[in-house]
Write a protein that holds these residues in place. Sequence first.
Motif, PDB file in Angstrom:
ATOM      1  N   LEU A  94       0.789  -1.124  -0.076  1.00  0.00           N
ATOM      2  CA  LEU A  94      -0.055  -0.101   0.039  1.00  0.00           C
ATOM      3  C   LEU A  94       0.921   1.192  -0.087  1.00  0.00           C
ATOM      4  N   ASP A  95       1.927   1.184   0.797  1.00  0.00           N
ATOM      5  CA  ASP A  95       2.689   2.452   1.131  1.00  0.00           C
ATOM      6  C   ASP A  95       3.412   2.498  -0.547  1.00  0.00           C
ATOM      7  N   ASP A  96       3.794   1.577  -1.257  1.00  0.00           N
ATOM      8  CA  ASP A  96       4.351   2.002  -2.286  1.00  0.00           C
ATOM      9  C   ASP A  96       3.453   2.747  -3.546  1.00  0.00           C
ATOM     10  N   TYR A  97       2.183   2.502  -3.470  1.00  0.00           N
ATOM     11  CA  TYR A  97       1.342   3.159  -4.245  1.00  0.00           C
ATOM     12  C   TYR A  97       1.063   4.670  -3.627  1.00  0.00           C
ATOM     13  N   LYS A  98       1.089   4.788  -2.406  1.00  0.00           N
ATOM     14  CA  LYS A  98       0.652   6.023  -1.803  1.00  0.00           C
ATOM     15  C   LYS A  98       1.969   6.967  -2.079  1.00  0.00           C
ATOM     16  N   LYS A  99       3.231   6.349  -1.831  1.00  0.00           N
ATOM     17  CA  LYS A  99       4.414   7.172  -2.421  1.00  0.00           C
ATOM     18  C   LYS A  99       4.491   7.539  -3.736  1.00  0.00           C
ATOM     19  N   ALA A 100       4.029   6.637  -4.716  1.00  0.00           N
ATOM     20  CA  ALA A 100       4.002   6.936  -6.001  1.00  0.00           C
ATOM     21  C   ALA A 100       2.919   7.867  -6.599  1.00  0.00           C
ATOM     22  N   ALA A 101       1.830   7.924  -5.753  1.00  0.00           N
ATOM     23  CA  ALA A 101       0.672   8.834  -6.226  1.00  0.00           C
ATOM     24  C   ALA A 101       1.131  10.286  -6.802  1.00  0.00           C
ATOM     25  N   PRO A 102       1.990  10.985  -5.886  1.00  0.00           N
ATOM     26  CA  PRO A 102       2.136  12.431  -6.595  1.00  0.00           C
ATOM     27  C   PRO A 102       2.724  12.528  -7.848  1.00  0.00           C
ATOM     28  N   LEU A 103       3.752  11.521  -8.156  1.00  0.00           N
ATOM     29  CA  LEU A 103       4.104  11.550  -9.445  1.00  0.00           C
ATOM     30  C   LEU A 103       3.434  11.335 -10.753  1.00  0.00           C
ATOM     31  N   LEU A 104       2.641  10.237 -10.301  1.00  0.00           N
ATOM     32  CA  LEU A 104       1.468   9.776 -11.219  1.00  0.00           C
ATOM     33  C   LEU A 104       0.339  11.044 -11.476  1.00  0.00           C
ATOM     34  N   GLU A 105       0.005  11.511 -10.456  1.00  0.00           N
ATOM     35  CA  GLU A 105      -0.795  12.675 -10.488  1.00  0.00           C
ATOM     36  C   GLU A 105      -0.176  13.835 -11.249  1.00  0.00           C
TER      37      GLU A 105
END
Length: 181
Positions: A94-105
């Motif tokens: 879960l933390d991998d996705y949360k950390k990656a979310a700003p770059l994806l956004e």
Amino acid sequence: MDRGGDVKQTPAGLSDVLGLGLSVVFCGLNPALSAVRDGHNFSSPSNRFWRVLHLSGFTSRLLRADEEQELLQYGCGITAAVSRATKSASELRLDDYKKAAPLLEAKITKFAPANLAFLGKAAFAAITARADCDWGRQSELFAGANTWVLPNPSGLNRAFGLERLTAHYRDLRAETQPRVG
């Protein structure tokens, strides 16, 4: 990248296939080790992505992974929720996705596609903090793009046969662009 067998991931990971104002950007969970090794998205022979795109009408012919840039001609692109390559997406937390979310956004904001299709529920659920979601179009936008959740085309996803997988992608295609070819 060392073609001798060791995978050396670049700091940026596997290259995105993105352009301004695309109709759909397909967002994989993360790259497979084989994709990083080969230098192309969805390059594993067991991955059904390219076949499903063709069968569902996104492309007029079956593209190969090494022809991924041609996808832009069809108004489509590719990115990943998490850039870190793994043998299986089950290695992500879960933390991998949360950390990656700003770059994806930031990517989606910059390239402004009309639709963002998450390939599998894990990334969408983690990024939006939704415990459950159905397949198909979602009610929320992500960075201004309509969001969709489609089954993952990985050969490891045994819950979806080719026909059922194609039907979900065909639903997206029917709502986002005219039939190709």
